[in-house]
Scaffold this active site. Sequence first.
Site, mmCIF file in Angstrom:
data_model
loop_
_atom_site.group_PDB
_atom_site.id
_atom_site.type_symbol
_atom_site.label_atom_id
_atom_site.label_comp_id
_atom_site.label_asym_id
_atom_site.label_seq_id
_atom_site.Cartn_x
_atom_site.Cartn_y
_atom_site.Cartn_z
ATOM 1 N N CYS A 150 0.860 -1.193 0.110
ATOM 2 C CA CYS A 150 0.013 0.061 0.016
ATOM 3 C C CYS A 150 0.938 1.221 0.136
ATOM 4 O O CYS A 150 0.424 2.386 -0.405
ATOM 5 C CB CYS A 150 -0.998 -0.072 1.057
ATOM 6 S SG CYS A 150 0.003 0.147 3.007
ATOM 7 N N GLU A 214 7.358 -0.464 11.621
ATOM 8 C CA GLU A 214 6.580 -1.494 11.587
ATOM 9 C C GLU A 214 6.717 -2.927 11.134
ATOM 10 O O GLU A 214 7.561 -2.831 10.296
ATOM 11 C CB GLU A 214 5.307 -1.097 10.766
ATOM 12 C CG GLU A 214 5.410 -0.460 9.197
ATOM 13 C CD GLU A 214 5.234 -1.493 8.345
ATOM 14 O OE1 GLU A 214 4.567 -2.340 8.624
ATOM 15 O OE2 GLU A 214 5.228 -1.034 7.173
ATOM 16 N N MET A 295 -5.385 -6.873 7.071
ATOM 17 C CA MET A 295 -5.144 -5.240 7.400
ATOM 18 C C MET A 295 -6.556 -5.126 8.275
ATOM 19 O O MET A 295 -6.501 -4.252 9.477
ATOM 20 C CB MET A 295 -5.339 -4.514 6.244
ATOM 21 C CG MET A 295 -4.015 -4.520 5.238
ATOM 22 S SD MET A 295 -2.686 -3.587 5.994
ATOM 23 C CE MET A 295 -3.000 -1.851 5.487
#
Length: 551
Positions: A150, A214, A295
């Site tokens: 993304c 992350e 997600m």
Amino acid sequence: MAVSSTFSGAKLERLLINSCSSPSASSLRACSLSHQQMKAFSKPNRGRKALAQRTGGVRCEVAQSDAINEGEKLGPSKASALSALEQLKTSAADRYTKERSSIVVIGLSVHTAPVEMREKLAIPEAEWPRAIAELCGLNHIEEAAVLSTCNRMEIYVVALSQHRGVKEVTEWMSKTSGIPVSEICEHRFLLYNKDATQHIFEVSAGLDSLVLGEGQILAQVKQVVKVGQGVVGFGRNISGLFKHAITVGKRVRTETNIAAGAVSVSSAAVELALMKLPESSHATARMLVIGAGKMGKLVIKHLVAKGCTKMVVVNRSEEKVAAIREEMQGVEIIYRPLTDMLACSAEADVVFTSTASETPLFLKEHVKDLPPVSSEVGGLRLFVDISVPRNVGSCVSDVEGARLYNVDDLKEVVAANKEDRLRKAMEAQAIIAEESKQFEAWRDSLETVPTIKKLRAYAERIRVAELEKCLSKMGEDIPKKTRRAVDDLSRGIVNKLLHGPMQHLRCDGSDDRTLSETLENMHALNRMFGLESDISLFEQKIRAKVEQSQK
């Protein structure tokens, strides 16, 4: 390095003639590049930051004045007699043989390109093998990998020529996405060799993520390797690079505190939504999550971590939602099918979208008729879209009473604790520098592989020829046992003779002194036995590309 006579034939001409598509005098002058001019194409730009910051990409420009002046001095007849193609052959061959294939990354990320462009360039995971095959079908590309998330769309290749490889890949990206080459060049970044290695290591460690440290990106890098296994074109250099990147990502997270307090894109989305809601409404705001994939599941987890005890989840099937409900004991998770999406949105204050849909789920006409939300939650219905391609059209932001946020808006969340993140990043950079050195040493050690193969082949040809001579002298009625014994004897002698040279051609790439000596040994053997591994390897690459283009 001289070019062998066999190299001046049609196979190189077929590859290079495309560079001089016009027979005019001007095109001949353009093709009559001097040796130094051609080398300018292949010099890598070492300034990584400068490359990343350039908005216009990296361009290669060559002045033609020297070639033109030379043609004027010789006169028209002599200038035409001088073979421009021969000069091109020599300079191009020199460019290939003096510089090994380059690792190049052509990329666009959240730092350089808007989401509107990234979603057009995005390649679904199921299509990665096809993309690799198409990329390796380009004239100057040997290996390839695709990292599409993304926040980034990056193509890693091993290119026979940096300039031509980048040009071919950029044109391929334009063709597959419909975005003009000029627009891609405006937002892309280019990195070569050591800079490309450092970049993927930083990506895997989470240093290049919108949310520092992350963990999802490491899983995505692992997926590149998993999908690439068995795919022709996901070769030794690229697979080695990505496998080493996984090691770096794990080591950085283990040896530093970079993951401590770090958030994923999903948790940043939750943080953003809570920042936009009045604090008094955090416990009562009606939450809707559309999509129960990886997600979506993370969004649910972070909502629960922030104290949310009730939410509606819209998904194609109930199976995934039931599994999440089982995992989240004590939380009311209500499942609704995708057909109820608009009805559920009408009853929600915050809508999170995270599906793999390639077309928008919400447009202006879907949102404008939704009932207004309570003033207790700020009077605005929030749409937080973390999907790429986007699930919510940008036109939704025009609707009064609605606010739209996408992945590019998460920067607001990650602006906090900047000093702490920079300190952790410095610790990680020390590890990356060490691992980059090890990877480059390993890649250097691969240079001896062609020499090892050629030396073995050279010795085997001699062994077979001498064996045939010996057996012919012994007569035709030799017992099989004797024939086998003589064959084994010849193999044993060759293997024992090669043992020493082979040992001095092998190293693990971790010791600079050993590696340096190994490369010296390689060059010495090339000279002694006339192996010319660089030229022969180049010929093999050109032949393979020509044969591929003729299929």
